[in-house]
Design a protein around this motif. Structure first.
Motif, short mmCIF file in Angstrom:
data_model
loop_
_atom_site.label_atom_id
_atom_site.label_comp_id
_atom_site.label_asym_id
_atom_site.label_seq_id
_atom_site.Cartn_x
_atom_site.Cartn_y
_atom_site.Cartn_z
N ALA A 1 6.13 2.19 -19.06
CA ALA A 1 6.76 1.49 -17.92
C ALA A 1 6.27 2.04 -16.59
CB ALA A 1 8.27 1.62 -18.03
N VAL A 2 6.15 3.37 -16.50
CA VAL A 2 5.71 3.99 -15.24
C VAL A 2 4.26 3.62 -14.93
CG1 VAL A 2 5.22 6.18 -14.09
CG2 VAL A 2 7.37 5.89 -15.34
N ILE A 3 3.37 3.78 -15.89
CA ILE A 3 1.95 3.47 -15.66
C ILE A 3 1.75 1.98 -15.41
CG2 ILE A 3 -0.39 3.62 -16.58
CD1 ILE A 3 0.87 6.31 -15.88
N ILE B 1 2.78 9.95 -8.96
CA ILE B 1 3.34 10.28 -10.28
C ILE B 1 2.20 10.46 -11.28
CG2 ILE B 1 4.81 9.46 -12.16
CD1 ILE B 1 6.40 7.88 -10.07
N GLU B 2 1.23 9.54 -11.23
CA GLU B 2 0.08 9.65 -12.12
C GLU B 2 -0.75 10.88 -11.77
OE1 GLU B 2 -2.78 6.54 -14.40
OE2 GLU B 2 -2.54 6.22 -12.24
N MET B 3 -0.78 11.24 -10.48
CA MET B 3 -1.53 12.43 -10.07
C MET B 3 -0.94 13.70 -10.67
SD MET B 3 -4.32 12.36 -8.51
CE MET B 3 -4.32 14.11 -8.13
N ILE B 4 0.38 13.70 -10.89
CA ILE B 4 1.00 14.87 -11.53
C ILE B 4 0.40 15.08 -12.91
CG2 ILE B 4 3.17 15.81 -12.44
CD1 ILE B 4 4.63 14.28 -10.21
N GLU B 5 0.23 13.99 -13.65
CA GLU B 5 -0.36 14.10 -14.98
C GLU B 5 -1.82 14.52 -14.90
OE1 GLU B 5 -0.10 11.60 -19.02
OE2 GLU B 5 -1.12 10.52 -17.40
N ILE B 6 -2.57 13.97 -13.94
CA ILE B 6 -3.98 14.34 -13.79
C ILE B 6 -4.12 15.82 -13.49
CG2 ILE B 6 -5.98 14.05 -12.27
CD1 ILE B 6 -5.35 11.09 -12.14
N VAL B 7 -3.26 16.34 -12.63
CA VAL B 7 -3.29 17.78 -12.32
C VAL B 7 -2.95 18.60 -13.56
CG1 VAL B 7 -2.17 19.61 -10.99
CG2 VAL B 7 -2.79 17.47 -9.87
N ALA B 8 -1.91 18.18 -14.30
CA ALA B 8 -1.54 18.91 -15.52
C ALA B 8 -2.67 18.88 -16.55
CB ALA B 8 -0.26 18.30 -16.10
N ASP B 9 -3.28 17.70 -16.74
CA ASP B 9 -4.40 17.59 -17.67
C ASP B 9 -5.56 18.48 -17.24
OD1 ASP B 9 -3.01 15.80 -19.21
OD2 ASP B 9 -4.05 14.02 -18.48
N GLY B 10 -5.85 18.48 -15.93
CA GLY B 10 -6.98 19.26 -15.43
C GLY B 10 -6.78 20.75 -15.60
N LEU B 11 -5.57 21.22 -15.35
CA LEU B 11 -5.29 22.66 -15.46
C LEU B 11 -5.23 23.12 -16.91
CD1 LEU B 11 -2.55 23.12 -12.70
CD2 LEU B 11 -4.91 23.94 -12.63
N ILE C 1 0.83 -1.20 0.00
CA ILE C 1 0.00 0.00 0.00
C ILE C 1 0.86 1.25 0.00
CG2 ILE C 1 -1.69 1.32 1.34
CD1 ILE C 1 -2.94 -1.28 2.21
N TYR C 2 1.92 1.22 0.80
CA TYR C 2 2.79 2.39 0.95
C TYR C 2 3.48 2.73 -0.37
CZ TYR C 2 6.83 5.09 2.63
OH TYR C 2 7.79 6.04 2.82
N VAL C 3 4.07 1.74 -1.03
CA VAL C 3 4.78 2.00 -2.28
C VAL C 3 3.79 2.38 -3.38
CG1 VAL C 3 6.27 0.99 -4.05
CG2 VAL C 3 6.67 0.47 -1.64
N ALA C 4 2.62 1.73 -3.41
CA ALA C 4 1.61 2.09 -4.40
C ALA C 4 1.16 3.53 -4.21
CB ALA C 4 0.41 1.15 -4.29
N PHE C 5 1.01 3.95 -2.95
CA PHE C 5 0.63 5.33 -2.66
C PHE C 5 1.67 6.30 -3.21
CE2 PHE C 5 1.18 9.02 0.15
CZ PHE C 5 -0.06 9.62 0.02
N LEU C 6 2.94 5.99 -3.00
CA LEU C 6 4.01 6.88 -3.47
C LEU C 6 4.02 6.97 -5.00
CD1 LEU C 6 6.99 5.92 -1.12
CD2 LEU C 6 5.48 7.90 -0.95
N PHE C 7 3.91 5.81 -5.66
CA PHE C 7 4.00 5.79 -7.13
C PHE C 7 2.76 6.40 -7.77
CE2 PHE C 7 7.73 3.36 -6.67
CZ PHE C 7 8.34 3.23 -7.91
N THR C 8 1.61 6.25 -7.12
CA THR C 8 0.38 6.81 -7.69
C THR C 8 0.46 8.32 -7.79
OG1 THR C 8 -0.89 4.97 -6.75
CG2 THR C 8 -2.13 6.88 -7.46
#
Length: 443
Positions: A111-113, A84-94, A75-82
């Motif tokens: 590879a990242v996703i 990264i995807e949130m950065i893209e979601i924020v960029a897409d949203g803005l 859970i901890y590592v998944a939280f950290l890596f997720t």
């Protein structure tokens, strides 16, 4: 037009969540600052960063019980890596874009996703394991008296949010994978994702484009909403430790476990006794406080620890006093300190700054609890984020004994013997070694 509406809705939703979270984080910071200032020796910086890296980031102490530690790590590592995807979601949203990083990053993006998807599956498995441990297996440390009500609900809320978060990730990625084949101009290729490349067609392959677009957008907005809900809820929850653990491990005391700090007023008196010619400190109008009556008598580091407490109960499970049926629970001590801080904040918001309700920390933590502590340090050793409940118990006990003369008769006898004889036994100093002399004479 749809893109502009998405941007406006994104900014409104994100801004509202950030505002609400910042107000609550402000309360937490002000509560921690109620305590006495904590002085840090700059020469210990290296050791403190070592604690941050090994204990907070590396989860070192969690692996004393490796089975739950492995699931927690998922859970901890998944939280950290997720994030990264949130950065893209924020960029897409803005910017009103869709998967803005897919084309520029190419294979690295895939590879990242894919890594995030694999970690998300592992986190989902861990989430169901933890729900089962709490609600089906009913691990005893999760069912102590102090865990009734909101603390029990809190643990389940976060786990359910985790399930929603992962569900929305695969809705978004899965539908997007199918849409890439139908409308490549608007849905850039993500490559062959580890999970969604086969899960998406399996779940959504026969659906129309409009339905797929709805599912993809539902996943995108759902993922974002859960993250923002988590951000808003976090400072009210025990899961605030995911942030504060880094600060707590840095500021945690480095002296030997169980060492009590000297009280300045007592140290001055002893120094004058040993050196009567020394200059006495200037008189003060304020009488010194011995020990802790309320939260303001604790240090900021101790109050930080109260907010860092994960309520995992490892300290209470290891406590020999608790194991023998006594009322003491080190976890409850930390929860009581935090709840008292929250109580004072609520009262001051209602009645004004500096409001005194006539209560203290001792109204929450009983004499029976603090006297049951054996000062064995089992709770300190067990805590995965270096919280020290013993230091608070000792300060509460100091207040009871030195301010209120409220200690058991057996303890009073021990104190008297120590003062008169230099030891807890009722023997004169010259008599304590008679047994040795007699044995030597007989030998």
């Amino acid at each position: 037009m749809a893109s502009i509406l998405q941007q406006v809705a994104f900014v409104a939703l994100g801004g509202g969540a950030a505002y609400m979270a910042s107000r609550r984080f402000g309360d937490v910071i002000r509560n921690i600052r109620r305590g006495k200032e904590t002085h840090i020796d700059v020469g210990t910086t290296g050791e403190r960063w070592n604690n941050v890296l090994l204990v907070a980031l590396g989860q070192k102490k969690m692996f004393k019980n490796w089975i739950p530690a492995v699931f927690h790590l998922f859970i901890y590592v998944a939280f950290l890596f997720t994030q990264i995807e949130m950065i893209e979601i924020v960029a897409d949203g803005l910017l009103g874009k869709h998967r803005i990083f897919a084309k520029p990053l190419g294979g690295l993006y895939t590879a990242v996703i894919s890594s995030i998807e694999i970690l998300s599956v592992l986190a989902l498995v861990a989430t169901f394991v933890f729900l089962a441990r709490r609600n089906l297996l009913k691990v005893p440390r999760f069912w102590k008296a102090e865990m009734k009500g909101f603390p029990q609900l809190d643990g389940n809320i976060i786990l359910l949010l985790e399930i929603l978060l992962i569900t929305f990730i695969f809705m978004m990625n899965g539908a997007d994978t199918v849409l890439q084949q139908l409308d490549p101009a608007h849905y850039p290729s993500t490559g062959n994702l580890a999970i969604s490349s086969w899960l998406g067609p399996a779940l959504f392959g026969g659906l129309g484009e409009n339905t797929l677009h709805f599912i993809e957008r539902l996943g995108w907005w759902g993922h974002l909403t859960v993250v923002l809900a988590f951000l808003t809820y976090l400072p009210f929850s025990k899961h605030l430790h995911i942030i504060l653990a880094f600060f707590n491990t840095y500021f945690a005391p480095l002296q030997p476990k169980g060492k009590m700090n000297n009280m300045p007023a007592v140290a001055q008196e002893v120094a004058l006794m040993l050196n009567p010619s020394a200059a006495a400190p200037p008189p003060s109008d304020a009488a010194p406080r011995f020990g802790a009556k309320d939260v303001e008598d604790l240090t900021r580091q101790q109050l930080l620890s109260a907010y860092t407490c994960t309520e995992c109960g490892r300290c209470t499970a290891e406590c020999p006093a608790n194991q023998t049926g006594k009322k003491l629970s080190p976890r409850k001590i930390m929860m009581d300190v935090r709840d008292r801080l929250e109580e004072k904040t609520a009262l001051e918001k209602q009645h004004g700054a500096g409001y005194d309700d006539g209560k203290s920390l001792h109204d929450r933590i009983s004499r029976e609890e603090i006297n049951a502590c054996t000062t064995c340090n089992a709770c300190v050793e067990a805590c995965p984020v270096l919280i020290n409940p013993l230091s608070i118990i000792l300060e509460l006990r100091r207040y009871k004994i030195m301010e209120q003369s409220d200690s058991p008769a057996e303890w009073n006898l021990m104190f008297t013997n120590t003062e008169n004889n230099g030891a807890v036994w009722q023997f004169a100093p010259q008599d304590r070694t008679k047994w040795r002399d007699e044995m030597l004479a007989e030998g």
